[in-house]
Design a protein around this motif. Structure first.
Motif, PDB file in Angstrom:
ATOM      1  N   ILE A  74     -76.103  52.055   6.909  1.00 48.46           N
ATOM      2  CA  ILE A  74     -76.558  51.084   7.713  1.00 48.46           C
ATOM      3  C   ILE A  74     -77.813  51.501   8.536  1.00 48.46           C
ATOM      4  O   ILE A  74     -78.106  52.568   8.880  1.00 48.46           O
ATOM      5  N   THR A  75     -78.602  50.508   8.297  1.00 45.36           N
ATOM      6  CA  THR A  75     -80.173  50.700   8.600  1.00 45.36           C
ATOM      7  C   THR A  75     -80.744  49.260   9.080  1.00 45.36           C
ATOM      8  O   THR A  75     -80.030  48.369   9.102  1.00 45.36           O
ATOM      9  N   VAL A  87     -73.640  43.548  12.569  1.00 46.63           N
ATOM     10  CA  VAL A  87     -73.193  44.901  12.396  1.00 46.63           C
ATOM     11  C   VAL A  87     -71.782  44.565  12.195  1.00 46.63           C
ATOM     12  O   VAL A  87     -71.077  45.192  11.130  1.00 46.63           O
ATOM     13  N   VAL A 137     -75.408  56.196   9.696  1.00 44.23           N
ATOM     14  CA  VAL A 137     -76.320  55.154  10.416  1.00 44.23           C
ATOM     15  C   VAL A 137     -77.501  55.659  10.695  1.00 44.23           C
ATOM     16  O   VAL A 137     -77.804  56.786  11.265  1.00 44.23           O
ATOM     17  N   GLU A 141     -77.904  52.887  17.885  1.00 47.15           N
ATOM     18  CA  GLU A 141     -76.988  53.839  16.813  1.00 47.15           C
ATOM     19  C   GLU A 141     -75.720  54.245  17.442  1.00 47.15           C
ATOM     20  O   GLU A 141     -74.693  54.085  16.807  1.00 47.15           O
ATOM     21  N   ILE A 182     -73.428  50.892  17.335  1.00 43.04           N
ATOM     22  CA  ILE A 182     -73.021  50.735  15.917  1.00 43.04           C
ATOM     23  C   ILE A 182     -71.829  51.562  15.586  1.00 43.04           C
ATOM     24  O   ILE A 182     -70.818  51.039  15.165  1.00 43.04           O
ATOM     25  N   LYS A 183     -72.024  52.787  16.229  1.00 41.86           N
ATOM     26  CA  LYS A 183     -70.749  53.683  15.885  1.00 41.86           C
ATOM     27  C   LYS A 183     -69.649  53.417  16.388  1.00 41.86           C
ATOM     28  O   LYS A 183     -68.541  53.176  15.891  1.00 41.86           O
ATOM     29  N   ILE A 223     -74.189  59.328  12.920  1.00 38.16           N
ATOM     30  CA  ILE A 223     -75.441  58.828  13.285  1.00 38.16           C
ATOM     31  C   ILE A 223     -76.622  59.867  13.425  1.00 38.16           C
ATOM     32  O   ILE A 223     -76.363  60.743  13.655  1.00 38.16           O
TER      33      ILE A 223
END
Length: 691
Positions: A95-96, A153, A170, A182, A185-186, A200
């Motif tokens: 994921i970016t 996300v 990530v 980040e 997102i985690k 991450i």
């Protein structure tokens, strides 16, 4: 009741180091009084932990100890390295930020072979279809340019689940300045994808250079399900057998870490075993008064080469494993496909090649009588008499001279039209040439003169090639540790717990003050002490700080020590000292300085180490014992009558070559014009006295 010293020593905890190699698993147990017990068992590639547990059981049987007596247990592993080399990695999704899904494919645009337009680069670990973009952006100064869109996300999480990924990486822009996106997102992924590990980049490599950070994070994610599971299950298996202390693992930086920390950052284990051998060689070399070394660790599959300068192993921050860049500190080791099991073959043009293919542990060289039919370096030594069927390898493995001769004859002698002895000698010469060329890469090519250094011969096969390589490089000394075949395992017991942390921190030094620099160092110190606490060294650890420095506009930096007092507080002249040290280092590295160009700090680093364990191995003061006889061996192009000695018979008085010095875990070949004598730490120093 009177005090019984012998009984008291038996009750004291013992220290155990176990290093798993491609062919053998080496193990060392050190008693409280310095008595050593060693074990060398065949590795089990299908289940590496079985070789570890078998060697531990052998050690306990030989020492008469119980598993509950183990007071320290360290492990060097090839799990991460093998997974990368064999491309047995977890299915990883990435994921970016939107617009950056091709970061791995684009890379740095630096070609490994500038003029080769046909050889493809290593394929990215994450294919493009498993790279997903999310909305949200952190700016180059750590400011939030666009809030994180959590709906994107959630959509990415659904796509990752549909792809069947086993791990997620990530990597967002400038997360080393602000990691909030980040980390959020985690949290979302852990809720949406239970059981799938998430890595991450701000926790793995919080530094500038987007591709290096992405590559390092992805490698960690790819290894996490494999190595993390191995470490966790091994620690549980050891504990279930009665070992009460935690397992510590050797990391690429030359330090140990508790199993928990190692399992969370498996990318730090990619050169675990080779690093242990270099650290062990450095400390044993220092004990013998030799500080500038080239280490040469030749096992069954590979030869690992490194440089020790001033007693310290050389460390690099950016490395590569099987074509994948890793931006973490690691002992600078060059791995060459030249080991005792390296296979010799003659190509269609009649040229002889040795390695990098290896017979490994299974089936092994033909002399092992385990099904191997290809000629190997070990088979060549058996044919030439330097290894004899009258002795065993590791105390257990017997050699078959007829099988070795048949393999060399069929694979090399007949295709080349020469006698079997000449073919075996050619195999050794080619293997030596490959290794000598690589030793020049890590020395001459870097401005170092091998003639001023001492070659340290390690591994089960290293001492058989020490004199020939030293002569090839015009070196005068070869140091052979007491147990060179298990030096990597011994190195585990000579290594301190160590953690290296870095953080991007870009500041011009012209107006930099201690008030701005100190809080950043304090935060690194806090994180480092938390990691030391996992191994029980929160109070006793030593912290050293450094800064990556460069001239403004430069692409690369130099590591410069930061001046602090014993409590970690900057000295009054810390910034000016930093600038002065950078100027000196830049002149030394590049032979010029830029007087009118401002300097800047790029990153801050801390190395946190526990106190080193003292070297306590039982000393031997052997006088020269009667020889075990003489036998003809092939040396320097012909048969010679050589003295045969057991290693215990080499004392302080020099032994003159030609000689073959045998011990449980290796054989040392002493050329004519060389002498061997025992020095501090039980090591043996070979010195060239001839031309």
């Amino acid at each position: 009741m009177p005090f019984d010293l012998e009984s008291a020593q038996k009750l004291q905890p013992v220290r155990v180091g176990i290093d798993v190699g491609g062919t053998f698993t080496d193990a060392v147990l050190v008693e409280a009084d310095g008595t050593l017990h060693i074990a060398k068992v065949e590795s089990t590639p299908s289940d590496i932990s079985q070789g570890f547990l078998s060697s531990l059981a052998v050690l306990m049987a030989r020492s008469g100890r119980e598993l509950g007596d183990v007071g320290f247990l360290a492990h060097g592993t090839t799990v991460a390295t093998n997974a990368l080399v064999q491309n047995r990695l977890a299915r990883v999704g990435l994921i970016t930020n939107r617009g950056f899904r091709d970061i791995l494919e684009i890379g740095t645009q630096q070609r490994r072979h500038i003029y080769d337009l046909w050889t493809p680069e290593a394929a990215p670990i994450v294919p493009r279809e498993w790279c997903f973009e999310v909305d949200g952006r952190i700016g180059p100064h750590g400011e939030e340019l666009q809030p994180l869109d959590e709906r994107s996300v959630m959509a990415a999480a659904q796509d990752l689940a549909a792809a069947g990924v086993e791990s997620v990486a990530v990597v967002l822009l400038f997360s080393f300045l602000d990691s909030s996106h980040e980390r959020r997102i985690k949290q979302i992924l852990e809720a949406e994808l239970p059981g799938i590990p998430v890595t991450i980049s701000c926790e793995v490599a919080p530094e500038i250079r987007e591709f290096l950070r992405a590559s390092t994070t992805v490698v960690n994610a790819a290894l996490l399900p494999i190595v993390g599971t191995y470490v966790t299950e091994l620690a549980a298996a050891v504990a279930s057998r009665g070992v009460e202390v935690p397992v510590h693992l050797m990391r690429s930086n030359g330090g140990l870490a508790a199993a928990q920390a190692a399992a969370e950052l498996p990318v730090s284990l990619v050169t675990s075993g080779p690093a242990a051998g270099v650290v062990g060689a450095a400390r044993l070399g220092a004990l013998a008064g030799e500080l500038d070394l080239m280490t040469f660790d030749m096992g069954g599959t590979t030869a690992d080469l490194a440089v020790v300068a001033g007693g310290q192993p050389q460390v690099r921050w950016v490395g590569e494993q099987n074509g994948h860049r890793v931006n973490l500190p690691q002992v600078d080791v060059l791995c060459v496909g030249a080991g005792g099991g390296s296979i010799a073959r003659v190509d269609d043009f009649g040229a002889l090649h040795v390695g990098p293919q290896s017979a490994g542990a299974v089936p092994g060289p033909a002399a092992y009588m385990r099904g191997g039919v290809s000629a190997t370096v070990t088979d060549a030594h058996v044919v030439l008499g330097t290894l004899t069927a009258q002795r065993t390898l590791g105390g257990e493995l017997k050699l078959d001279s007829d099988a070795a001769a048949d393999a060399v004859r069929d694979s090399v002698a007949r295709p080349m039209g020469v006698e079997v002895e000449e073919a075996a000698a050619a195999i050794i010469r080619v293997a030596d040439a490959n290794m000598a060329s690589s030793l020049r890469v890590i020395s001459v090519a870097r401005g170092l003169d091998p003639r001023t250094m001492t070659l340290v011969a390690l591994g089960g096969a290293g001492p058989m090639h020490g004199c020939s390589l030293a002569e090839e490089l015009d070196m005068r000394k070869v140091l052979v540790p007491a147990y060179p075949g298990v030096t990597a395992a011994m190195g585990l017991l000579l290594t301190a717990v160590r953690h290296d942390l870095g953080q991007s921190w870009v500041r011009a030094t012209q107006n930099l003050s201690n008030a701005e620099l100190q809080p950043a160092l304090d935060e690194l110190a806090r994180r480092a002490r938390e990691l030391l606490a996992q191994s029980g060294h929160e109070e006793s650890g030593v912290l050293t700080f450094s800064a990556d420095m460069r001239y403004s506009g430069q692409a690369y930096s130099l590591g410069i020590p930061v001046s602090v007092d014993e409590s970690g507080v900057l000295t009054a002249d810390a910034v000016s000292a930093l600038e002065a040290a950078f100027i000196q280092s830049h002149r030394q590295a590049y032979d010029y300085v830029l007087d009118d160009t401002p300097m800047e700090c790029v990153a801050l680093r801390v190395s946190a180490s526990a106190p080193e364990e003292p070297i306590l191995f039982a000393a031997t003061d052997a006088a020269l014992s009667p020889s075990m006889g003489r036998r003809r061996i092939w040396m320097r192009g012909g048969w010679q009558d050589a003295l045969i000695l057991d290693r215990s018979g080499v004392g302080r008085e020099p032994v003159e070559g030609p000689a073959v010095i045998e011990q449980e875990d290796t054989t040392t070949i002493l050329f004519p014009g060389w002498t061997a004598r025992q020095v501090a730490g039980g090591s043996m120093l070979l010195e060239r006295v001839g031309g």
